[in-house]
Scaffold this motif. Structure first.
Motif, mmCIF file in Angstrom:
data_model
loop_
_atom_site.group_PDB
_atom_site.id
_atom_site.type_symbol
_atom_site.label_atom_id
_atom_site.label_comp_id
_atom_site.label_asym_id
_atom_site.label_seq_id
_atom_site.Cartn_x
_atom_site.Cartn_y
_atom_site.Cartn_z
ATOM 1 N N LYS A 176 13.943 7.691 17.818
ATOM 2 C CA LYS A 176 15.393 7.728 17.695
ATOM 3 C C LYS A 176 15.769 7.711 16.209
ATOM 4 N N PRO A 177 16.944 8.211 15.875
ATOM 5 C CA PRO A 177 17.372 8.169 14.468
ATOM 6 C C PRO A 177 17.329 6.750 13.891
ATOM 7 N N GLU A 178 17.591 5.751 14.703
ATOM 8 C CA GLU A 178 17.575 4.361 14.214
ATOM 9 C C GLU A 178 16.171 3.851 13.924
ATOM 10 N N ASP A 179 15.145 4.643 14.251
ATOM 11 C CA ASP A 179 13.776 4.289 13.880
ATOM 12 C C ASP A 179 13.452 4.711 12.442
ATOM 13 N N THR A 180 14.362 5.417 11.817
ATOM 14 C CA THR A 180 14.149 5.858 10.437
ATOM 15 C C THR A 180 13.998 4.667 9.504
ATOM 16 N N ALA A 181 12.897 4.634 8.772
ATOM 17 C CA ALA A 181 12.606 3.508 7.877
ATOM 18 C C ALA A 181 11.295 3.784 7.152
ATOM 19 N N VAL A 182 10.993 2.946 6.185
ATOM 20 C CA VAL A 182 9.652 2.905 5.613
ATOM 21 C C VAL A 182 8.839 1.939 6.473
ATOM 22 N N TYR A 183 7.710 2.395 6.938
ATOM 23 C CA TYR A 183 6.853 1.586 7.810
ATOM 24 C C TYR A 183 5.691 1.024 6.988
ATOM 25 N N TYR A 184 5.487 -0.277 7.139
ATOM 26 C CA TYR A 184 4.448 -0.983 6.404
ATOM 27 C C TYR A 184 3.408 -1.570 7.343
#
Length: 124
Positions: free
Chosen positions: A87-95
């Protein structure tokens, strides 16, 4: 010391899938729990998923349950995050993160080592 390197991020349309990988090196013979976190612009870093040493115990944030799956291959010193139905709300930098011990925790401060992050962008 443990070094963590994430890969697999990118741009995907809503409803699509990505698989993130995190390769560990260094003192990998020590028992450690692995976790995935993410941080969107202007927001705090948040827990996404965690997995214990054997892979038999996992935990997920409510927002990703049923869509994301964490797994690990100890022979390859690698942990994965399969992300489906993005989903668009999953957009992020993943660590990727590692902590010594046996129990999975969701707190950022519980983890000892961090990777540099990989960008995931989900377009609508």
């Amino acid at each position: 010391q443990v070094q963590l390197v994430e890969s697999g991020g990118g741009l995907v349309q809503a409803g699509g899938s990505l698989r993130l990988s995190c390769a560990a090196s260094g003192r990998t013979s020590t028992t450690y729990v692995m976790g995935w976190f993410r941080q969107a612009p202007g927001k705090e870093r948040e827990f996404v998923a965690g997995i214990n040493v054997s892979g038999g115990d996992t935990d997920y944030a409510d927002s990703v349950k049923g869509r994301f799956t964490i797994s690990r291959d100890n022979a390859k010193n690698t942990v994965y995050l399969q992300m489906n139905s993005l989903k668009p709300e999953d957009t992020a930098v993943y660590y990727c993160a590692a902590k010594y011990g046996f129990q999975v925790y969701s707190g950022v401060l519980k983890y000892d080592y961090w990777g540099q992050g990989t960008q995931v962008t989900v377009s609508s």
